[in-house]
Every structure is written in C-alpha cells, then in structure tokens.
Scaffold this active site. Structure first.
Site: not given
Length: 232
Positions: A161, A181
């Site tokens: 990430k 999300h």
C-alpha cells in the site's frame, strides 16, 4: 497474479466500470466535450500541506506521509503529520532520525499506531542514509517502475500500500494502489476471490487492470466508496 485462474477484471470490464463510475461522478468523454476520466497531475511542493498519500514531489517525504496514513483516517494522519512538524520542523529528517524513539512516538500518538510508525519512519531514514549516502530518495524519479517498487518494498514498514501510493501519486507510475474502499468494492465486483487479502488484491489488480486505467480506477473507486450509501 496470485489468482491465475481468476479472469476478472478483464480489460473490457475494467474500461466499462471506469466509465460507469466516471459518468456517475461527473466525468464525460472528450468526444462529448468532456475532460475524460481522471488524469494524473504531477504533485506540487508539499510545504503547508499535511499528510496525504504521497502526493508531494519529495519521495522521502511522500513515503513518510503515506506511512502516517496507514490504518487511520485522513484527519488523524494530518494531525500526526502536523504534530511531527511542530516537534521536529518541516522535513528536518536528520533531527527526526536522531530523536529518541519515544519522542517521535509521542509526536505521532494522535494518529494511531504511534510506536510502530515511529519505529518504521526511523528505520526508513536510517536505511536510506546507509544505502544512498543521504536522506533522499529523489533518484527514484529516474528509476524504472520495477526499481521503484523494489526499493520501496525493501524498507521495513513499506508494504504494497505504501509503495504503490508513493509510486502512483508522487512518481506518476501506473500502480493500482488498494485502500479499504478499493478492497471492499473489488470483492463486491467479483474482481478477486472472497478469501483475497488486501495484499493479494493489489497484486491481482495490477496484473489484470490495463496500465492506463489504474490511476482513474483508483480515484473513482475511492470516490464512489466514500460517496455511495449502498457501497459502504
């Protein structure tokens, strides 16, 4: 991909979803007089702007900002960044590196996971200085996509990430960074198996989604994940 037998998303499906979301959120094709899907814009200077996932010109600063954004809200990561700047000065990395770990931890406490983030930031700074001779990662602007990811992923605390956000936003590389999300919506769309993790989702989507759609889909999936009451 970790899921070689999982065909979704195909290039056609990626394009279809990008335009469904694009039109829903106000984007129209150039052929209809619009600006098209979201476009990458190189970041401006970061001073005076707090936190954010890597959208500043300085690569080391972008990496530290993204570490601060992990597993917390934007509000909390901004607060932690502001607190660090108040304690050590703006991008005064030698001072941050030399500080007792407990002092940096205290400055980051308002952002959550302060002990882990303080340790990872100081390890990042120490390894950067040891490997490259200075507290700078600006050479990554000239590195290949593979070299960028290899370098960033080699630092403790810089998982997919962090590395993909820095590559995408700071360096403009075609990475499909996966946040909460995107992870949730990817499962809802059937783009990854039900048992996929966020990390395996990242590797799968980067293999399946065409390079030119990674930035717009990243932006649109996050925008939709935040705005749609049926998708939260």
């Amino acid at each position: 991909t970790p899921y070689p037998r999982w065909p979704a998303p195909s290039p056609a499906e990626s394009d279809h979803v990008a335009w469904l979301l694009g039109r829903h959120h106000g984007y129209t094709p150039e052929s209809e007089g619009g600006s098209g899907l979201p476009h990458y814009t190189p970041p401006s200077g970061g001073e005076g702007k707090f936190a954010g996932c890597g959208d500043v010109q300085d690569v080391l600063e972008a990496t530290i900002r993204t570490i601060l954004s992990c597993n917390t809200s934007g509000k909390n990561s901004r607060a932690a960044h502001q607190s660090m700047v108040a304690a050590f000065g703006w991008n005064d990395w030698p001072r941050v590196l030399a500080a007792p770990e407990g002092e940096l931890e205290e400055a980051l406490r308002c952002g959550g996971l302060a002990k882990t983030k303080a340790r990872n930031i100081q390890l990042l700074l120490a390894q950067t200085k040891e490997r490259f001779g200075s507290l700078s990662l600006q050479h990554l602007h000239e590195a290949s996509d593979a070299e960028v990811l290899e370098t960033l992923l080699s630092f403790k605390g810089c998982g997919p990430k962090v590395a993909s956000c820095v590559a995408l936003f700071c360096l403009g590389r075609p990475e499909m960074a996966v946040d909460a999300h995107i992870f949730r919506l990817s499962k809802a769309l059937g783009w990854v198996p039900p048992n996929a993790s966020r990390e395996t989702t990242y590797y799968h989507l980067n293999e399946r989604i065409p390079r030119h759609l990674r930035y717009p889909l990243h932006v649109l999936l996050i925008q939709h994940g935040k705005a749609c009451p049926n998708c939260t």
